[in-house]
Motif scaffolding. Structure first.
Motif, PDB file in Angstrom:
ATOM      1  N   VAL A 121      29.776 -11.066 -34.780  1.00 29.42           N
ATOM      2  CA  VAL A 121      29.760 -11.931 -33.607  1.00 29.42           C
ATOM      3  C   VAL A 121      29.420 -13.368 -34.003  1.00 29.42           C
ATOM      4  O   VAL A 121      28.704 -13.617 -34.977  1.00 29.42           O
ATOM      5  N   TYR A 122      29.946 -14.310 -33.221  1.00 31.22           N
ATOM      6  CA  TYR A 122      29.606 -15.719 -33.433  1.00 31.22           C
ATOM      7  C   TYR A 122      29.758 -16.477 -32.118  1.00 31.22           C
ATOM      8  O   TYR A 122      30.436 -16.036 -31.195  1.00 31.22           O
ATOM      9  N   CYS A 123      29.086 -17.631 -32.051  1.00 28.86           N
ATOM     10  CA  CYS A 123      29.231 -18.528 -30.889  1.00 28.86           C
ATOM     11  C   CYS A 123      29.323 -19.954 -31.429  1.00 28.86           C
ATOM     12  O   CYS A 123      29.897 -20.174 -32.497  1.00 28.86           O
ATOM     13  N   LEU A 124      28.786 -20.926 -30.717  1.00 33.18           N
ATOM     14  CA  LEU A 124      28.861 -22.315 -31.183  1.00 33.18           C
ATOM     15  C   LEU A 124      27.884 -22.572 -32.325  1.00 33.18           C
ATOM     16  O   LEU A 124      28.253 -23.068 -33.382  1.00 33.18           O
ATOM     17  N   SER A 125      26.598 -22.220 -32.096  1.00 32.14           N
ATOM     18  CA  SER A 125      25.595 -22.493 -33.120  1.00 32.14           C
ATOM     19  C   SER A 125      24.676 -21.315 -33.422  1.00 32.14           C
ATOM     20  O   SER A 125      23.879 -21.385 -34.358  1.00 32.14           O
ATOM     21  N   GLY A 126      24.761 -20.248 -32.640  1.00 29.11           N
ATOM     22  CA  GLY A 126      23.978 -19.054 -32.949  1.00 29.11           C
ATOM     23  C   GLY A 126      23.132 -18.497 -31.831  1.00 29.11           C
ATOM     24  O   GLY A 126      22.689 -17.345 -31.913  1.00 29.11           O
ATOM     25  N   GLY A 127      22.901 -19.273 -30.769  1.00 31.83           N
ATOM     26  CA  GLY A 127      22.037 -18.803 -29.682  1.00 31.83           C
ATOM     27  C   GLY A 127      22.620 -17.621 -28.910  1.00 31.83           C
ATOM     28  O   GLY A 127      21.984 -16.576 -28.759  1.00 31.83           O
ATOM     29  N   ARG A 128      23.831 -17.783 -28.424  1.00 33.96           N
ATOM     30  CA  ARG A 128      24.460 -16.725 -27.634  1.00 33.96           C
ATOM     31  C   ARG A 128      24.813 -15.516 -28.492  1.00 33.96           C
ATOM     32  O   ARG A 128      24.688 -14.368 -28.055  1.00 33.96           O
ATOM     33  N   SER A 129      25.249 -15.770 -29.724  1.00 33.60           N
ATOM     34  CA  SER A 129      25.618 -14.647 -30.587  1.00 33.60           C
ATOM     35  C   SER A 129      24.395 -13.806 -30.938  1.00 33.60           C
ATOM     36  O   SER A 129      24.493 -12.586 -31.088  1.00 33.60           O
ATOM     37  N   ASN A 130      23.229 -14.433 -31.055  1.00 33.32           N
ATOM     38  CA  ASN A 130      22.007 -13.691 -31.334  1.00 33.32           C
ATOM     39  C   ASN A 130      21.692 -12.730 -30.184  1.00 33.32           C
ATOM     40  O   ASN A 130      21.353 -11.563 -30.397  1.00 33.32           O
ATOM     41  N   LYS A 131      21.841 -13.223 -28.959  1.00 27.40           N
ATOM     42  CA  LYS A 131      21.586 -12.375 -27.780  1.00 27.40           C
ATOM     43  C   LYS A 131      22.633 -11.268 -27.668  1.00 27.40           C
ATOM     44  O   LYS A 131      22.303 -10.117 -27.358  1.00 27.40           O
ATOM     45  N   ALA A 132      23.887 -11.633 -27.929  1.00 26.22           N
ATOM     46  CA  ALA A 132      24.962 -10.640 -27.856  1.00 26.22           C
ATOM     47  C   ALA A 132      24.785  -9.579 -28.938  1.00 26.22           C
ATOM     48  O   ALA A 132      25.008  -8.380 -28.690  1.00 26.22           O
ATOM     49  N   ALA A 133      24.366 -10.002 -30.132  1.00 24.62           N
ATOM     50  CA  ALA A 133      24.155  -9.062 -31.226  1.00 24.62           C
ATOM     51  C   ALA A 133      23.033  -8.089 -30.895  1.00 24.62           C
ATOM     52  O   ALA A 133      23.137  -6.882 -31.165  1.00 24.62           O
ATOM     53  N   GLN A 134      21.970  -8.597 -30.305  1.00 26.95           N
ATOM     54  CA  GLN A 134      20.865  -7.732 -29.902  1.00 26.95           C
ATOM     55  C   GLN A 134      21.331  -6.720 -28.863  1.00 26.95           C
ATOM     56  O   GLN A 134      21.028  -5.523 -28.945  1.00 26.95           O
ATOM     57  N   TYR A 135      22.099  -7.191 -27.894  1.00 31.04           N
ATOM     58  CA  TYR A 135      22.621  -6.318 -26.841  1.00 31.04           C
ATOM     59  C   TYR A 135      23.510  -5.219 -27.428  1.00 31.04           C
ATOM     60  O   TYR A 135      23.363  -4.040 -27.094  1.00 31.04           O
ATOM     61  N   LEU A 136      24.426  -5.611 -28.305  1.00 30.69           N
ATOM     62  CA  LEU A 136      25.348  -4.634 -28.894  1.00 30.69           C
ATOM     63  C   LEU A 136      24.618  -3.663 -29.815  1.00 30.69           C
ATOM     64  O   LEU A 136      24.977  -2.478 -29.878  1.00 30.69           O
ATOM     65  N   SER A 137      23.585  -4.138 -30.500  1.00 29.85           N
ATOM     66  CA  SER A 137      22.784  -3.256 -31.347  1.00 29.85           C
ATOM     67  C   SER A 137      22.112  -2.178 -30.506  1.00 29.85           C
ATOM     68  O   SER A 137      22.072  -1.006 -30.883  1.00 29.85           O
ATOM     69  N   GLU A 138      21.588  -2.582 -29.360  1.00 27.04           N
ATOM     70  CA  GLU A 138      20.936  -1.631 -28.462  1.00 27.04           C
ATOM     71  C   GLU A 138      21.919  -0.613 -27.897  1.00 27.04           C
ATOM     72  O   GLU A 138      21.521   0.492 -27.508  1.00 27.04           O
ATOM     73  N   LYS A 139      23.204  -0.985 -27.867  1.00 31.75           N
ATOM     74  CA  LYS A 139      24.254  -0.080 -27.379  1.00 31.75           C
ATOM     75  C   LYS A 139      24.776   0.842 -28.486  1.00 31.75           C
ATOM     76  O   LYS A 139      25.648   1.673 -28.230  1.00 31.75           O
ATOM     77  N   GLY A 140      24.235   0.691 -29.684  1.00 32.78           N
ATOM     78  CA  GLY A 140      24.609   1.598 -30.762  1.00 32.78           C
ATOM     79  C   GLY A 140      25.636   1.073 -31.742  1.00 32.78           C
ATOM     80  O   GLY A 140      26.120   1.824 -32.593  1.00 32.78           O
ATOM     81  N   PHE A 141      25.969  -0.227 -31.668  1.00 30.95           N
ATOM     82  CA  PHE A 141      26.931  -0.809 -32.606  1.00 30.95           C
ATOM     83  C   PHE A 141      26.219  -1.318 -33.863  1.00 30.95           C
ATOM     84  O   PHE A 141      25.045  -1.708 -33.807  1.00 30.95           O
ATOM     85  N   GLU A 142      26.924  -1.307 -34.978  1.00 28.85           N
ATOM     86  CA  GLU A 142      26.453  -1.967 -36.191  1.00 28.85           C
ATOM     87  C   GLU A 142      26.914  -3.413 -36.099  1.00 28.85           C
ATOM     88  O   GLU A 142      28.123  -3.689 -36.101  1.00 28.85           O
TER      89      GLU A 142
END
Length: 226
Positions: free
Chosen positions: A81-102
């Protein structure tokens, strides 16, 4: 292709909140050579200007739609995942991790990627317009999408325009309307085999369910969009 995390890769990455931070140069190697899912979590406008090649566009700010589209990702494949500078992608990565994704969060987002002179797709270059990758991502960016190919000089397009605007207004809560200027996107029209305008497509959950060349009525559009 089976995904294998190497020991070297682990040492090059930093673990944060259940997802892995990964440097852009390492990410480039992985997304070019491995069977992965690359997700751009920025807005529609940001994505249309520039993005990483072969990226899937899922807008993090549209939470309901993000959840619906993210659920269609393959848990057997890693997600970058990526966004403009890292803020949104960090939140999205955390969300997807909690859903069981690597999940691998590309450090610094597209700003650091561009600063490192790594390859990008520029979708708004007037010479070619939006490319096929960007177009396909846009058709998957909402559960229900209406695409309208038009031109300013086209009389039938002008006649159809009020109908398109009306359907967009009436179904604003559950429909995304994408208007594509044929003159600025000649390469895309050629790739899609479009030989006349106006040309309409309806996509539901990323699958094309209807197409129409020429004029149509508001009643027909409403029926096809049900």
């Amino acid at each position: 292709m089976k995904y294998i995390i190497t020991i070297a890769g682990l040492f090059c990455s930093l673990m944060t909140f259940g997802q892995t931070k990964i440097a852009n140069t390492e990410a480039l190697q992985k997304i070019n050579n491995e069977d992965v899912q690359l997700v751009d979590v920025r807005t529609d406008e940001e994505y249309s200007k520039k993005h990483l090649k072969n990226s899937i566009h899922i807008n993090w700010n549209d939470k309901e739609n993000f959840d619906a589209l993210a659920s269609k990702l393959d848990k057997k494949k890693p997600v970058y995942v990526y966004c403009l500078s890292g803020g949104r992608s960090n939140k999205a990565a955390q969300y997807l991790s909690e859903k069981g994704f690597e999940v691998f969060d590309i450090e610094g987002g597209i700003m650091k990627w561009e600063a490192s002179n790594l390859p990008l797709v520029s979708a708004n270059e007037k010479t070619t317009g939006i490319n096929l990758d960007a177009y396909e991502s846009l058709t998957k960016s909402h559960p229900k999408v209406l695409v309208n190919f038009y031109a300013e000089w086209c009389a039938p397009c002008k006649e159809l325009a009020p109908i398109i605007d009306k359907i967009a207004q009436k179904q604003a809560d559950n429909l995304k309307v994408i208007k594509i200027d044929a003159d600025e996107n000649k390469d895309l029209l050629k790739q899609l085999g479009i030989s006349g305008i106006p040309q309409l497509y309806i996509f539901k959950d990323g699958q094309k369910t209807w197409s129409k060349s020429g004029l149509t009525t508001l009643k027909t559009l409403e029926k096809k969009l049900k």
